[in-house]
Scaffold this active site. Sequence first.
Site: not given
Ligand code: FMN
Length: 335
Positions: A108, A112, A173, A176, A215, A244
Amino acid sequence: MVRAGLFRLDPEVAHHLSLSVLRLAERVGLLRLAYPADELVAPVEVLGLRFPNRIGLAAGMDKAGDTIDGFGRLGFGSLEIGTFTPRAQPGNPKPRLFRLVEHEAIINRMGFNNAGIGAGVANARRVKSFDGVLGFNIGKNKDTPNDAAAADYLECLRQAYPVADYIAVNLSSPNTPGLRELQGPEACARLLETLKREQETLAATHGKRVPLLFKVAPDLDESHIRELSAVFVAGGLDGLIATNTTLDRDLVAGHLRAAEAGGLSGRPEFAKSTAVLQAFASHLGGRIPIIGVGGISSLEDARAKLRAGATLVQVYTAFIYQGPGLIRQLARELA
Ligand SMILES: Cc1cc2nc3c(=O)[nH]c(=O)nc-3n(C[C@H](O)[C@H](O)[C@H](O)COP(=O)(O)O)c2cc1C
């Protein structure tokens, strides 16, 4: 069947449709019947908070915080809403969300997209049934330069403080521009000091102490992790969220979507993210609690995060692929 239908849709359309259905199902009482609040409560005391169980929803799923009751009903003990920025912003141009189904992964570059911290706070005030832990994940607006980033975080911290159970400061992230530079040890120490000072002021004003978590990204080497750990301990950070999404594409090399810009999450991220969690845990030596997130797609993975040093875990991508059954299994089995 539900997944097969949703996966035929554009990923972002499927996302918004799923959240709408979840809100509707909660409003008409369907979720209460389908998912009675049962044995999923196995409380853990961390960060001065009582988490009903060890499973949380990671940030970015409920970006607006408008589906809190619905997600809460599925068994999550905690929900992290956002990322919120001070002002609403549209995020990056579409398409910006890609499924790598063969890998149970997502790339992705949302950037934000969010309705602004004010909207998030208003949504949190409307919560009816959720009684787990509610975290606010905060960031900076895209057009805010890094040397003014602290003001954006402060603004979000002040607004979220009265309604948040914890605040997660997103430094990681990849979408950004320049945000990850705030993970440089000096920049990080300055930001932590500024936010901790404001936390003290807000604690006195509101009569409650809301913990501050940072984070971090999984794309950090050992010496960087060591330096950051020292900064976190010296600065009195309350908690860490590791990690992240990753910029690393090695584990999905050759996939049609592997070259898409953005952060990779899900199964392929697990090993790298867990290694970074473990490295932080060894440097922090139990002084700062850690929430483990990144690639959890089974009970075994969740247990491995706990063994690596996490006290709590969060899930995002595996929830897209496996649905609420996984969450309930994790909540029950990690009790
Ligand atoms: C579509 C998408 C949007 C995300 N948006 C954010 C976000 O806005 N802020 C953030 O801290 N992490 C964001 N993440 C990261 C997740 O919170 C997480 O840290 C990351 O996906 C790893 O975990 P997972 O493997 O279980 O998905 C996003 C992840 C995905 C897939």
